[in-house]
Design an enzyme around this catalytic site. Sequence first.
Site, mmCIF file in Angstrom:
data_model
loop_
_atom_site.group_PDB
_atom_site.id
_atom_site.type_symbol
_atom_site.label_atom_id
_atom_site.label_comp_id
_atom_site.label_asym_id
_atom_site.label_seq_id
_atom_site.Cartn_x
_atom_site.Cartn_y
_atom_site.Cartn_z
ATOM 1 N N ASP A 65 0.725 -1.426 -0.100
ATOM 2 C CA ASP A 65 -0.301 0.231 0.274
ATOM 3 C C ASP A 65 0.884 1.244 0.263
ATOM 4 O OD1 ASP A 65 -1.367 2.574 0.379
ATOM 5 O OD2 ASP A 65 -2.515 1.002 2.337
ATOM 6 N N TYR A 122 -6.646 17.166 -6.318
ATOM 7 C CA TYR A 122 -6.193 15.754 -7.860
ATOM 8 C C TYR A 122 -5.061 17.120 -8.392
ATOM 9 C CZ TYR A 122 -4.944 12.840 -11.347
ATOM 10 O OH TYR A 122 -4.931 11.653 -12.074
HETATM 11 N N1 LIG Z 1 -8.079 7.329 -15.849
HETATM 12 C C1 LIG Z 1 -7.654 8.491 -15.978
HETATM 13 O O1 LIG Z 1 -9.247 9.332 -16.565
HETATM 14 C C2 LIG Z 1 -6.672 9.341 -15.689
HETATM 15 C C3 LIG Z 1 -6.325 9.993 -16.126
HETATM 16 C C4 LIG Z 1 -4.895 10.928 -15.851
HETATM 17 C C5 LIG Z 1 -4.749 10.703 -15.029
HETATM 18 N N2 LIG Z 1 -4.831 9.051 -14.316
HETATM 19 C C6 LIG Z 1 -3.404 8.671 -13.772
HETATM 20 O O2 LIG Z 1 -3.343 6.837 -13.912
HETATM 21 C C7 LIG Z 1 -2.924 6.327 -12.912
HETATM 22 C C8 LIG Z 1 -3.185 5.655 -13.044
HETATM 23 O O3 LIG Z 1 -4.386 5.779 -13.268
HETATM 24 P P1 LIG Z 1 -6.133 4.389 -13.602
HETATM 25 O O4 LIG Z 1 -6.678 5.393 -14.840
HETATM 26 O O5 LIG Z 1 -4.655 3.106 -14.157
HETATM 27 O O6 LIG Z 1 -6.122 4.373 -12.614
HETATM 28 P P2 LIG Z 1 -7.346 2.172 -11.715
HETATM 29 O O7 LIG Z 1 -8.096 2.275 -13.069
HETATM 30 O O8 LIG Z 1 -7.663 2.656 -11.090
HETATM 31 O O9 LIG Z 1 -6.211 1.806 -11.639
HETATM 32 C C9 LIG Z 1 -5.743 2.249 -10.399
HETATM 33 C C10 LIG Z 1 -4.266 1.435 -9.710
HETATM 34 O O10 LIG Z 1 -3.921 1.785 -8.458
HETATM 35 C C11 LIG Z 1 -3.639 0.516 -7.508
HETATM 36 N N3 LIG Z 1 -3.346 1.341 -6.325
HETATM 37 C C12 LIG Z 1 -4.604 1.892 -5.716
HETATM 38 N N4 LIG Z 1 -4.111 2.809 -5.348
HETATM 39 C C13 LIG Z 1 -2.622 1.955 -4.135
HETATM 40 C C14 LIG Z 1 -2.056 1.925 -3.444
HETATM 41 N N5 LIG Z 1 -2.587 3.149 -2.247
HETATM 42 N N6 LIG Z 1 -1.099 1.306 -2.850
HETATM 43 C C15 LIG Z 1 -0.536 1.025 -4.361
HETATM 44 N N7 LIG Z 1 -1.301 0.582 -5.103
HETATM 45 C C16 LIG Z 1 -2.851 1.316 -5.490
HETATM 46 C C17 LIG Z 1 -4.704 0.301 -7.579
HETATM 47 O O11 LIG Z 1 -4.710 -1.698 -7.276
HETATM 48 P P3 LIG Z 1 -5.164 -1.956 -5.942
HETATM 49 O O12 LIG Z 1 -6.352 -1.490 -5.967
HETATM 50 O O13 LIG Z 1 -5.109 -3.240 -6.126
HETATM 51 O O14 LIG Z 1 -3.944 -1.532 -4.616
HETATM 52 C C18 LIG Z 1 -4.705 -0.183 -9.067
HETATM 53 O O15 LIG Z 1 -3.662 -1.043 -9.815
HETATM 54 C C19 LIG Z 1 -2.949 6.979 -11.300
HETATM 55 O O16 LIG Z 1 -2.057 8.278 -11.677
HETATM 56 C C20 LIG Z 1 -4.223 8.456 -12.492
HETATM 57 O O17 LIG Z 1 -4.524 9.453 -11.831
HETATM 58 C C21 LIG Z 1 -5.285 8.711 -15.270
#
Ligand SMILES: NC(=O)c1ccc[n+]([C@@H]2O[C@H](COP(=O)([O-])OP(=O)(O)OC[C@H]3O[C@@H](n4cnc5c(N)ncnc54)[C@H](OP(=O)(O)O)[C@@H]3O)[C@@H](O)[C@H]2O)c1
Length: 264
Positions: free
Chosen positions: A61, A153
């Site tokens: 985590d 954020y």
């Molecule tokens: N989706 C968008 O529209 C978007 C846009 C711009 C930027 N981003 C950025 O892209 C990145 C990835 O986002 P995503 O959209 O792929 O999100 P996602 O689908 O929600 O995936 C999040 C991942 O992070 C892990 N995670 C969450 N909390 C954690 C913690 N405390 N410690 C370790 N692992 C953790 C989750 O697994 P577990 O729950 O098993 O820990 C999961 O593998 C983020 O930094 C986000 O800010 C996303």
Amino acid sequence: MAAVTERRSALVTGATAGIGAAFVRELAAEGFGLILVARDEERLRGLAAELPVPVEVLPADLATADGCDTVAARLTDAGRPVDLLVNNAGRSLNRSFLRSTVELEEELLRLNVHAVMRLTLAALPGMVERGRGEIVNVSSVSGFAALMPGSTYPASKAWVTNFSESQAQLVRGKGVRVMALCPGYTRTEFHGRAGIDMSRTPSWIWLDARTVVRAGLRDLRRGRVVSVPGWKYKLAVFGIRHAPRGLVHRVARDTRGRIGHEER
Ligand SMILES: NC(=O)c1ccc[n+]([C@@H]2O[C@H](COP(=O)([O-])OP(=O)(O)OC[C@H]3O[C@@H](n4cnc5c(N)ncnc54)[C@H](OP(=O)(O)O)[C@@H]3O)[C@@H](O)[C@H]2O)c1
């Protein structure tokens, strides 16, 4: 099967879903050995079992000191150097700052900011010493301005982009690259986890995680310091950077009306 140490290796945080899982699949296809980090160990093992390359599973985590210590220890293990670090794990919140709590805000900062600093500091000196290595910090288009009124954020992602640009300059010419990957809205579990209703968001605005990752890796190899996948978002970032601040804020207020941030 070859050991992880015999081939290039990559450590990906937030490896089980969305952009992180897309990085994992893309890097596996390129033959990288992988170290997968997330909290859900069962899901990590499920993903590892699908991959045709050597994989280590490292449940942690990253919003906790212990979790960061575990991953930092792996990154500083000189006998098993990591060639590519992808700081991808991140989260958002579904509430205005006026209705937030210290606990939630601190958790967001620990994951989105502190963990990125901690793991970069663990990985970067060894990379410079070896004269090779790459770090991708997953930031966001939202980090280019205060685009979500009341949300903290974008501020956390502004830090990630600025931090990445700064470290990229520090290691320039040392065989090491640092890049901020700044996606726009990407279809993942991200908004659902935060409880943000995106149902009124037009379909043309969405990117898919694989496209984001492919564009990011291409830009990394071209030596870009900031990568914005997709021409629509490149245009948007140009506008955000050059339009009068008042106009950017007005558009941001309108956009917020179309995205359901729960007000509690
Ligand atoms: N989706 C968008 O529209 C978007 C846009 C711009 C930027 N981003 C950025 O892209 C990145 C990835 O986002 P995503 O959209 O792929 O999100 P996602 O689908 O929600 O995936 C999040 C991942 O992070 C892990 N995670 C969450 N909390 C954690 C913690 N405390 N410690 C370790 N692992 C953790 C989750 O697994 P577990 O729950 O098993 O820990 C999961 O593998 C983020 O930094 C986000 O800010 C996303």
